[in-house]
Design an enzyme around this catalytic site. Sequence first.
Site, PDB file in Angstrom:
ATOM      1  N   THR A 113       0.825  -1.209   0.000  1.00 43.39           N
ATOM      2  CA  THR A 113       0.000   0.000   0.000  1.00 43.39           C
ATOM      3  C   THR A 113       0.859   1.259   0.000  1.00 43.39           C
ATOM      4  N   GLY A 152       2.903  -2.898   8.518  1.00 43.36           N
ATOM      5  CA  GLY A 152       3.159  -3.136   9.927  1.00 43.36           C
ATOM      6  C   GLY A 152       4.633  -3.443  10.172  1.00 43.36           C
ATOM      7  N   GLU A 395      -6.112  -5.955   3.771  1.00 45.31           N
ATOM      8  CA  GLU A 395      -6.120  -7.166   2.953  1.00 45.31           C
ATOM      9  C   GLU A 395      -7.241  -7.159   1.950  1.00 45.31           C
TER      10      GLU A 395
HETATM   11  C1  LIG Z   1       4.688 -12.038  18.458  1.00 47.43           C
HETATM   12  C2  LIG Z   1       3.427 -12.672  18.024  1.00 47.43           C
HETATM   13  C3  LIG Z   1       3.131 -12.427  16.564  1.00 47.43           C
HETATM   14  C4  LIG Z   1       2.386 -13.572  15.968  1.00 47.43           C
HETATM   15  C5  LIG Z   1       1.458 -13.098  14.880  1.00 47.43           C
HETATM   16  C6  LIG Z   1       0.894 -14.272  14.151  1.00 47.43           C
HETATM   17  C7  LIG Z   1      -0.029 -13.904  13.040  1.00 47.43           C
HETATM   18  C8  LIG Z   1      -1.212 -13.091  13.497  1.00 47.43           C
HETATM   19  C9  LIG Z   1      -2.333 -13.341  12.565  1.00 47.43           C
HETATM   20  C10 LIG Z   1      -3.215 -12.139  12.330  1.00 47.43           C
HETATM   21  C11 LIG Z   1      -4.093 -12.450  11.163  1.00 47.43           C
HETATM   22  C12 LIG Z   1      -4.120 -11.703  10.056  1.00 47.43           C
HETATM   23  C13 LIG Z   1      -3.508 -10.349  10.051  1.00 47.43           C
HETATM   24  C14 LIG Z   1      -2.673 -10.028   8.846  1.00 47.43           C
HETATM   25  C15 LIG Z   1      -2.292  -8.589   8.922  1.00 47.43           C
HETATM   26  C16 LIG Z   1      -2.386  -7.956   7.602  1.00 47.43           C
HETATM   27  C17 LIG Z   1      -2.142  -6.491   7.700  1.00 47.43           C
HETATM   28  C18 LIG Z   1      -2.581  -5.881   6.400  1.00 47.43           C
HETATM   29  C19 LIG Z   1      -1.865  -6.065   5.257  1.00 47.43           C
HETATM   30  C20 LIG Z   1      -2.359  -5.494   4.012  1.00 47.43           C
HETATM   31  O1  LIG Z   1      -3.384  -4.847   3.959  1.00 47.43           O
HETATM   32  S1  LIG Z   1      -1.404  -5.850   2.642  1.00 47.43           S
HETATM   33  C21 LIG Z   1      -2.193  -4.962   1.338  1.00 47.43           C
HETATM   34  C22 LIG Z   1      -3.520  -5.604   0.962  1.00 47.43           C
HETATM   35  N1  LIG Z   1      -4.053  -4.948  -0.201  1.00 47.43           N
HETATM   36  C23 LIG Z   1      -5.035  -5.465  -0.939  1.00 47.43           C
HETATM   37  O2  LIG Z   1      -5.605  -6.496  -0.639  1.00 47.43           O
HETATM   38  C24 LIG Z   1      -5.382  -4.693  -2.158  1.00 47.43           C
HETATM   39  C25 LIG Z   1      -6.738  -5.081  -2.695  1.00 47.43           C
HETATM   40  N2  LIG Z   1      -6.753  -4.980  -4.144  1.00 47.43           N
HETATM   41  C26 LIG Z   1      -6.630  -6.098  -4.943  1.00 47.43           C
HETATM   42  O3  LIG Z   1      -6.491  -7.222  -4.511  1.00 47.43           O
HETATM   43  C27 LIG Z   1      -6.685  -5.867  -6.425  1.00 47.43           C
HETATM   44  O4  LIG Z   1      -6.367  -4.526  -6.725  1.00 47.43           O
HETATM   45  C28 LIG Z   1      -8.089  -6.186  -7.004  1.00 47.43           C
HETATM   46  C29 LIG Z   1      -8.314  -7.667  -6.901  1.00 47.43           C
HETATM   47  C30 LIG Z   1      -9.139  -5.424  -6.270  1.00 47.43           C
HETATM   48  C31 LIG Z   1      -8.122  -5.749  -8.449  1.00 47.43           C
HETATM   49  O5  LIG Z   1      -6.955  -6.226  -9.031  1.00 47.43           O
HETATM   50  P1  LIG Z   1      -6.711  -5.951 -10.592  1.00 47.43           P
HETATM   51  O6  LIG Z   1      -5.310  -6.335 -10.919  1.00 47.43           O
HETATM   52  O7  LIG Z   1      -7.161  -4.582 -10.919  1.00 47.43           O
HETATM   53  O8  LIG Z   1      -7.607  -7.071 -11.223  1.00 47.43           O
HETATM   54  P2  LIG Z   1      -9.020  -6.936 -11.907  1.00 47.43           P
HETATM   55  O9  LIG Z   1      -8.819  -6.216 -13.215  1.00 47.43           O
HETATM   56  O10 LIG Z   1     -10.043  -6.426 -10.978  1.00 47.43           O
HETATM   57  O11 LIG Z   1      -9.287  -8.467 -12.159  1.00 47.43           O
HETATM   58  C32 LIG Z   1      -8.468  -9.127 -13.137  1.00 47.43           C
HETATM   59  C33 LIG Z   1      -8.656 -10.597 -12.965  1.00 47.43           C
HETATM   60  O12 LIG Z   1      -7.771 -11.030 -11.931  1.00 47.43           O
HETATM   61  C34 LIG Z   1      -8.456 -11.822 -10.998  1.00 47.43           C
HETATM   62  N3  LIG Z   1      -7.834 -11.642  -9.699  1.00 47.43           N
HETATM   63  C35 LIG Z   1      -7.723 -10.480  -9.013  1.00 47.43           C
HETATM   64  N4  LIG Z   1      -7.091 -10.695  -7.858  1.00 47.43           N
HETATM   65  C36 LIG Z   1      -6.796 -12.020  -7.824  1.00 47.43           C
HETATM   66  C37 LIG Z   1      -6.138 -12.855  -6.871  1.00 47.43           C
HETATM   67  N5  LIG Z   1      -5.685 -12.375  -5.700  1.00 47.43           N
HETATM   68  N6  LIG Z   1      -5.995 -14.165  -7.151  1.00 47.43           N
HETATM   69  C38 LIG Z   1      -6.482 -14.646  -8.317  1.00 47.43           C
HETATM   70  N7  LIG Z   1      -7.121 -13.931  -9.277  1.00 47.43           N
HETATM   71  C39 LIG Z   1      -7.266 -12.613  -9.006  1.00 47.43           C
HETATM   72  C40 LIG Z   1      -9.843 -11.290 -11.018  1.00 47.43           C
HETATM   73  O13 LIG Z   1     -10.744 -12.273 -10.527  1.00 47.43           O
HETATM   74  C41 LIG Z   1     -10.024 -11.030 -12.489  1.00 47.43           C
HETATM   75  O14 LIG Z   1     -10.308 -12.240 -13.113  1.00 47.43           O
HETATM   76  P3  LIG Z   1     -11.365 -12.229 -14.321  1.00 47.43           P
HETATM   77  O15 LIG Z   1     -10.827 -11.247 -15.331  1.00 47.43           O
HETATM   78  O16 LIG Z   1     -12.649 -11.767 -13.710  1.00 47.43           O
HETATM   79  O17 LIG Z   1     -11.378 -13.651 -14.755  1.00 47.43           O
HETATM   80  C1  LIG Z   2      -4.646  -1.589  10.450  1.00 43.57           C
HETATM   81  C2  LIG Z   2      -4.131  -1.639   9.029  1.00 43.57           C
HETATM   82  C3  LIG Z   2      -2.977  -2.352   8.739  1.00 43.57           C
HETATM   83  C4  LIG Z   2      -2.487  -2.384   7.435  1.00 43.57           C
HETATM   84  N1  LIG Z   2      -1.321  -3.071   7.184  1.00 43.57           N
HETATM   85  C5  LIG Z   2      -0.825  -3.054   5.921  1.00 43.57           C
HETATM   86  C6  LIG Z   2       0.403  -3.723   5.637  1.00 43.57           C
HETATM   87  O1  LIG Z   2       1.014  -4.321   6.516  1.00 43.57           O
HETATM   88  N2  LIG Z   2       0.890  -3.674   4.370  1.00 43.57           N
HETATM   89  C7  LIG Z   2       0.229  -3.015   3.360  1.00 43.57           C
HETATM   90  O2  LIG Z   2       0.706  -3.024   2.220  1.00 43.57           O
HETATM   91  N3  LIG Z   2      -0.963  -2.394   3.599  1.00 43.57           N
HETATM   92  C8  LIG Z   2      -1.483  -2.390   4.849  1.00 43.57           C
HETATM   93  N4  LIG Z   2      -2.673  -1.755   5.105  1.00 43.57           N
HETATM   94  C9  LIG Z   2      -3.303  -0.976   4.052  1.00 43.57           C
HETATM   95  C10 LIG Z   2      -4.561  -1.638   3.525  1.00 43.57           C
HETATM   96  O3  LIG Z   2      -4.232  -2.731   2.726  1.00 43.57           O
HETATM   97  C11 LIG Z   2      -5.355  -0.588   2.747  1.00 43.57           C
HETATM   98  O4  LIG Z   2      -5.818   0.372   3.668  1.00 43.57           O
HETATM   99  C12 LIG Z   2      -6.529  -1.208   2.006  1.00 43.57           C
HETATM  100  O5  LIG Z   2      -6.054  -1.994   0.936  1.00 43.57           O
HETATM  101  C13 LIG Z   2      -7.477  -0.135   1.452  1.00 43.57           C
HETATM  102  O6  LIG Z   2      -6.770   0.786   0.641  1.00 43.57           O
HETATM  103  P1  LIG Z   2      -6.820   2.349   0.996  1.00 43.57           P
HETATM  104  O7  LIG Z   2      -6.676   2.514   2.441  1.00 43.57           O
HETATM  105  O8  LIG Z   2      -5.879   3.051   0.098  1.00 43.57           O
HETATM  106  O9  LIG Z   2      -8.311   2.788   0.627  1.00 43.57           O
HETATM  107  P2  LIG Z   2      -8.797   3.092  -0.872  1.00 43.57           P
HETATM  108  O10 LIG Z   2      -8.359   2.025  -1.779  1.00 43.57           O
HETATM  109  O11 LIG Z   2      -8.482   4.499  -1.188  1.00 43.57           O
HETATM  110  O12 LIG Z   2     -10.377   2.942  -0.657  1.00 43.57           O
HETATM  111  C14 LIG Z   2     -11.060   3.939   0.120  1.00 43.57           C
HETATM  112  C15 LIG Z   2     -12.519   3.654   0.000  1.00 43.57           C
HETATM  113  O13 LIG Z   2     -12.897   3.878  -1.345  1.00 43.57           O
HETATM  114  C16 LIG Z   2     -13.888   2.936  -1.756  1.00 43.57           C
HETATM  115  N5  LIG Z   2     -13.365   2.216  -2.916  1.00 43.57           N
HETATM  116  C17 LIG Z   2     -12.086   2.110  -3.300  1.00 43.57           C
HETATM  117  N6  LIG Z   2     -11.978   1.392  -4.431  1.00 43.57           N
HETATM  118  C18 LIG Z   2     -13.227   1.047  -4.781  1.00 43.57           C
HETATM  119  C19 LIG Z   2     -13.792   0.293  -5.870  1.00 43.57           C
HETATM  120  N7  LIG Z   2     -13.015  -0.244  -6.823  1.00 43.57           N
HETATM  121  N8  LIG Z   2     -15.123   0.144  -5.893  1.00 43.57           N
HETATM  122  C20 LIG Z   2     -15.899   0.669  -4.911  1.00 43.57           C
HETATM  123  N9  LIG Z   2     -15.430   1.392  -3.869  1.00 43.57           N
HETATM  124  C21 LIG Z   2     -14.118   1.570  -3.811  1.00 43.57           C
HETATM  125  C22 LIG Z   2     -14.144   2.011  -0.561  1.00 43.57           C
HETATM  126  O14 LIG Z   2     -15.222   2.518   0.184  1.00 43.57           O
HETATM  127  C23 LIG Z   2     -12.867   2.179   0.260  1.00 43.57           C
HETATM  128  O15 LIG Z   2     -13.076   1.991   1.655  1.00 43.57           O
HETATM  129  C24 LIG Z   2      -3.176  -1.704   6.409  1.00 43.57           C
HETATM  130  C25 LIG Z   2      -4.353  -1.003   6.696  1.00 43.57           C
HETATM  131  C26 LIG Z   2      -4.833  -0.970   8.001  1.00 43.57           C
HETATM  132  C27 LIG Z   2      -6.100  -0.205   8.297  1.00 43.57           C
END
Ligand SMILES: CCCCCCCCCC/C=C\CCCCC/C=C/C(=O)SCCNC(=O)CCNC(=O)[C@H](O)C(C)(C)COP(=O)(O)OP(=O)(O)OC[C@H]1O[C@@H](n2cnc3c(N)ncnc32)[C@H](O)[C@@H]1OP(=O)(O)O
Ligand SMILES: Cc1cc2nc3c(=O)[nH]c(=O)nc-3n(C[C@H](O)[C@H](O)[C@H](O)COP(=O)(O)OP(=O)(O)OC[C@H]3O[C@@H](n4cnc5c(N)ncnc54)[C@H](O)[C@@H]3O)c2cc1C
Length: 627
Positions: A113, A152, A395
């Site tokens: 992100t 994180g 996520e």
């Molecule tokens: C000391 C003690 C410690 C111990 C700890 C132990 C562990 C603790 C456990 C806690 C549990 C969990 C916590 C985890 C913490 C996480 C913290 C947060 C991290 C993050 O947030 S990381 C960043 C996450 N960000 C996202 O998820 C972004 C979301 N966006 C997307 O995924 C993509 O942009 C999208 C999917 C929305 C769109 O992608 P895009 O490339 O534009 O694709 P499209 O054009 O929409 O679709 C194209 C086709 O691709 C297919 N597709 C898309 N994604 C996937 C995928 N992931 N896999 C397979 N296929 C995929 C999609 O279906 C389309 O297919 P089609 O064309 O329709 O056939």
């Molecule tokens: C506690 C916490 C921990 C995190 N840890 C990590 C980490 O370790 N690593 C990492 O890489 N990221 C991490 N993130 C980031 C997280 O993955 C993003 O916040 C998340 O993917 C959403 O992206 P954004 O915040 O940029 O919101 P945006 O993508 O800007 O979205 C904002 C709002 O816009 C709307 N929106 C956006 N896109 C669309 C769409 N296509 N259609 C309809 N509505 C839409 C939704 O209402 C959305 O809530 C963390 C976030 C939090 C809150």
Amino acid sequence: MDEQKVLSIKGLLDDTPEEYLSHKEKYENSIRKSVLFYKTLHSTEDENMSVDEKTKLNFRNIVTSAIFKDNSPFMLHNSMFIPTIMGQGTDEQREYWMKRAKNMEIIGTYAQTELGHGTFIRGLETQATYDPDTEEFVLHSPVLSSYKWWPGGLAHTANYCIVMARLYIKGKSHGIHPFMVQIRDEETHMPLPGIKLGEIGAKLGFNTVNNGFLGFENHRISRDRMLMKNAQVLKDGTFVAGSNSKLTYGTMVYVRVLIVSNMANMLAKAVTIALRYSAIRRQSQPKPDEPEPQILDYVTQQHKLFIAIASSHAFYMNAMWLWEIYYSVSLQLASGKLDNLPELHALACCLKPLSTIDATAMIEKCRLACGGHGYMLSANLAQTYGLATAAYTYEGENTVLLLQAARSLVKAWVGHVKGRPLKGTMAYLAGDSTVKAWDGSIDGIIQSFKVVAIRKISSVVKILQDYEKSGLSPEDAWNKASVFLTAASEAHGRAVLLSVYKSEMDKRAAVLSPPLRKVLLQLVDLYVTYWALEKVGDMLLYASITDKDVDELQRRYIELLAAIRPNAVGLVDAFDFRDEILNSTLGAYDGRAYERLMEEAMKSPLNAEPVNQTFHKYLKPFMRGKL
Ligand SMILES: CCCCCCCCCC/C=C\CCCCC/C=C/C(=O)SCCNC(=O)CCNC(=O)[C@H](O)C(C)(C)COP(=O)(O)OP(=O)(O)OC[C@H]1O[C@@H](n2cnc3c(N)ncnc32)[C@H](O)[C@@H]1OP(=O)(O)O
Ligand SMILES: Cc1cc2nc3c(=O)[nH]c(=O)nc-3n(C[C@H](O)[C@H](O)[C@H](O)COP(=O)(O)OP(=O)(O)OC[C@H]3O[C@@H](n4cnc5c(N)ncnc54)[C@H](O)[C@@H]3O)c2cc1C
């Protein structure tokens, strides 16, 4: 992982409640505890572990990491850094990096992100430009919005991170790929040259996870730092694309599955706290000649809490079922078989949102069910809410993921109408789309939820097609219909959650003692009946339910609450959380909530002295008119 061993770690449990520490002290205390935790429990996910062992380890990690009341700065190391190396590294890269990561010789995070982009991965701006002369990638953050923001542990903890960056070769973009980047010196921990690091500030929760920002100023890394399992860059700069560009998104699918089990755990914690408190708290006097009853005997309290027990079971059963699918698809991907990846992606895009939506709402309901004492941080309900609600966003924000699932559902339905076979969890879409007469049995209600999903999917496809016939572009039609696309995904997700919960319980029921089977199946019945009443509008529209049937369902629901009441405390005790992990004045096993509330109150620094120094400095002069 033996919790007794964890809890025996001297110094792991806080003498001073975290609430009274500064932002900086909270972080420093969490590092201290994380190091203690890891030194004692250095548990790692072994590639040769069975599915069951891996799942249990993930689940135990989640449970044990709960000790921290907030999450650990090591969280991303475990939940994303290591899984990315495993999923995106070549054998050689895995060999080298897994050893260092598992031994905690390095601490990593996952930096995807950016300040300007979270959802839209294809919009990420961090650049990784290949220089064939030096066989290096030049990492650069061209504008402020391209700074990595949120990861994180990134701010002061990690010394390595996976950076998801846009690959450029000879001016051409080749999409987003994972790069292993050292960000701090291993001896001094100073940021390396060309690297800007810092913390993003205080948040609603996650305040010890050390979420940070990262900016690059033409920072060079060697070619072998691109994780090249799914795509490669040869020495001369030739790009070799992977079989599917979405394989680089694999870690996110893994974490989405992990989150479903995490929600089961979070909700179990919250309802244990709220229900135990409800068993000791007495309030009001509905019957003048009787003592104040336990608030757990109010049916409204049972309505608030018992669904949380059932939902935790439902999420756990669905999570274990989804893990099996995840691991089998992962094995298929390893042998180049990709055709089940879309279904796994769609399932994760349904179950992660629904489990986080429900868990967040029900954890808050557990807090609200505890009156004023639920509002105390020492109850640990607010913090649990803060952790759970973050999963609505991270996520993959829930709306975005439900729309992703809708893509798959629309494709499946359009294919079905054209005669293409449906498979897996979408096979039911080919089934009967009408309910001739309401069937109030558990299986009958689950079938009705499937019919609701079929009808919502088919009707939103019709809306899309009508918009496109009227001349709208597919993208504009999609956006216009998006509210009902998410509703169709939710309906599919509900149908999956209900049917998997029931079928997984049926599988287990055979080996349960009759009394235990009876209680657990009562929870299944409660879950199905609760959701039929919650979605009564859909049942009226699509499942031929009559007002008489609704009346019957309501009475059944009330009877189920009464039937579960005698076992309610036993059901939360069965989650088997130790007091130290619940970390709650209200949820301790001994039920001494008032004494614990007072004990915690006395730990407030303000109670160290009867008169605070502001009396003489401000109040007294103020009250004497001298300020
Ligand atoms: C000391 C003690 C410690 C111990 C700890 C132990 C562990 C603790 C456990 C806690 C549990 C969990 C916590 C985890 C913490 C996480 C913290 C947060 C991290 C993050 O947030 S990381 C960043 C996450 N960000 C996202 O998820 C972004 C979301 N966006 C997307 O995924 C993509 O942009 C999208 C999917 C929305 C769109 O992608 P895009 O490339 O534009 O694709 P499209 O054009 O929409 O679709 C194209 C086709 O691709 C297919 N597709 C898309 N994604 C996937 C995928 N992931 N896999 C397979 N296929 C995929 C999609 O279906 C389309 O297919 P089609 O064309 O329709 O056939
Ligand atoms: C506690 C916490 C921990 C995190 N840890 C990590 C980490 O370790 N690593 C990492 O890489 N990221 C991490 N993130 C980031 C997280 O993955 C993003 O916040 C998340 O993917 C959403 O992206 P954004 O915040 O940029 O919101 P945006 O993508 O800007 O979205 C904002 C709002 O816009 C709307 N929106 C956006 N896109 C669309 C769409 N296509 N259609 C309809 N509505 C839409 C939704 O209402 C959305 O809530 C963390 C976030 C939090 C809150």
